[in-house]
Design a protein around this motif. Structure first.
Motif, PDB file in Angstrom:
ATOM      1  N   GLY A  56       0.814  -1.203   0.000  1.00  0.00           N
ATOM      2  CA  GLY A  56       0.000   0.000   0.000  1.00  0.00           C
ATOM      3  C   GLY A  56       0.850   1.257   0.000  1.00  0.00           C
ATOM      4  N   PHE A  57       0.261   2.349  -0.513  1.00  0.00           N
ATOM      5  CA  PHE A  57       0.974   3.622  -0.526  1.00  0.00           C
ATOM      6  C   PHE A  57      -0.029   4.759  -0.497  1.00  0.00           C
ATOM      7  CE2 PHE A  57       3.330   7.194  -2.328  1.00  0.00           C
ATOM      8  CZ  PHE A  57       4.529   7.101  -1.636  1.00  0.00           C
ATOM      9  N   ALA A  58       0.263   5.793   0.297  1.00  0.00           N
ATOM     10  CA  ALA A  58      -0.629   6.943   0.409  1.00  0.00           C
ATOM     11  C   ALA A  58      -0.195   8.042  -0.547  1.00  0.00           C
ATOM     12  CB  ALA A  58      -0.637   7.479   1.834  1.00  0.00           C
ATOM     13  N   ALA A  59      -1.109   8.489  -1.397  1.00  0.00           N
ATOM     14  CA  ALA A  59      -0.797   9.570  -2.326  1.00  0.00           C
ATOM     15  C   ALA A  59      -2.083  10.235  -2.793  1.00  0.00           C
ATOM     16  CB  ALA A  59      -0.024   9.053  -3.538  1.00  0.00           C
ATOM     17  N   ASP A  60      -2.002  11.538  -3.000  1.00  0.00           N
ATOM     18  CA  ASP A  60      -3.061  12.324  -3.620  1.00  0.00           C
ATOM     19  C   ASP A  60      -2.618  12.574  -5.058  1.00  0.00           C
ATOM     20  OD1 ASP A  60      -4.714  14.338  -4.611  1.00  0.00           O
ATOM     21  OD2 ASP A  60      -4.769  15.462  -2.743  1.00  0.00           O
ATOM     22  N   VAL A  61      -3.320  11.987  -6.031  1.00  0.00           N
ATOM     23  CA  VAL A  61      -2.853  12.045  -7.419  1.00  0.00           C
ATOM     24  C   VAL A  61      -2.906  13.447  -8.003  1.00  0.00           C
ATOM     25  CG1 VAL A  61      -3.449   9.637  -7.876  1.00  0.00           C
ATOM     26  CG2 VAL A  61      -5.119  11.445  -8.384  1.00  0.00           C
TER      27      VAL A  61
END
Length: 257
Positions: A56-61
């Motif tokens: 998993g990875f947290a990002a705002d595209v």
């Protein structure tokens, strides 16, 4: 269909709905999947659920720094990027008379700019792959149909297809294909929130008399990512159970006659 079990895929918006279905489909096909979502805990939970070494990875595209970090994480954890499924999207409803500039900009930032930024951030690794695949999640809403309250959403999804066609030309010399899946009404958590009456009416308008499931979209994405589609680029697949085919409701009545 041929799948390469040592390949890596990024799925943005992968913590729920269609994105989660795509992530699961790729994991089941043997891909190592980076599940990306704004909520890192939710992305981690999906990665644990689908298995196969997913992460998993947290990002705002909509933020350049985030998608660059996303691409770097995939390369660091998996050694490269072979497939980018640019799926992240939002669809808040707002009629034209009430829609604010901020409403419009938010949808464009996530749905359209987010696809562009994700593609750009992953380009170096996709080029290194020698057989990179980009799969956009567009929609029938905008490119083919319309629905009150979703003019900004429809514009963003139609815009994705314009982006796709030129991107496909630019990236073809690197062996990278760029295609799009155009879902109809798919049964997801978001669809459940619109109410049973909407679901029933929508299902009645589909020749197959049901809404789609997330695995239907995953299957189309896997086709575009597979070796059998290595000469397919700049194209779309509509996955809607035939919803856009009848010219009026009478056509649906006639099929039962």
């Amino acid at each position: 269909m041929t799948y390469a079990t040592s390949r890596t895929a990024i799925v943005t918006g992968g913590s729920k709905g269609i994105g989660k279905g795509i992530a699961k489909g790729f994991a089941d096909a043997g891909y190592r999947v980076l599940v990306v979502a704004r909520n890192g805990a939710e992305a981690d939970a999906v990665a644990a659920e689908i298995g196969g070494g997913a992460s998993g990875f947290a990002a705002d595209v909509s933020k350049l720094a985030d998608v660059r970090a996303m691409a770097a994480a995939a390369v660091e954890r998996f050694g490269g990027i072979d497939v980018l499924c640019a799926n992240a999207g939002i669809f808040p409803a707002a009629k034209l008379a009430d829609m604010t500039e901020a409403d419009f900009d938010l949808v464009m930032d996530v749905n359209l700019k987010g696809a562009f930024l994700s593609v750009q951030a992953c380009l170096p690794a996709l080029k290194a792959s020698k057989a990179g695949r980009i799969v956009l999640t567009s929609s029938i809403t905008g490119p083919i149909t319309g629905y009150p309250g979703w003019s900004h959403y429809g514009a963003s999804k139609a815009g994705q297809l314009g982006f796709m066609r030129t991107a496909a030309i630019e990236l073809a010399p690197f062996g990278i294909t760029v295609n799009a899946v155009m879902p109809g009404n798919i049964m997801t958590e978001g669809m459940a929130g619109v109410g049973q009456d909407y679901i029933d009416k929508t299902a009645a308008s589909v020749p197959m008399k049901r809404l789609g499931v997330v695995a239907d979209i995953a299957g189309a994405a896997l086709y575009f990512a597979s070796d059998v589609a290595n000469y397919v680029t700049g194209q779309t697949i509509v996955v809607d159970g035939g919803q856009v085919l009848p010219e009026n409701t009478g056509a649906l009545d006639a099929m039962e006659g």
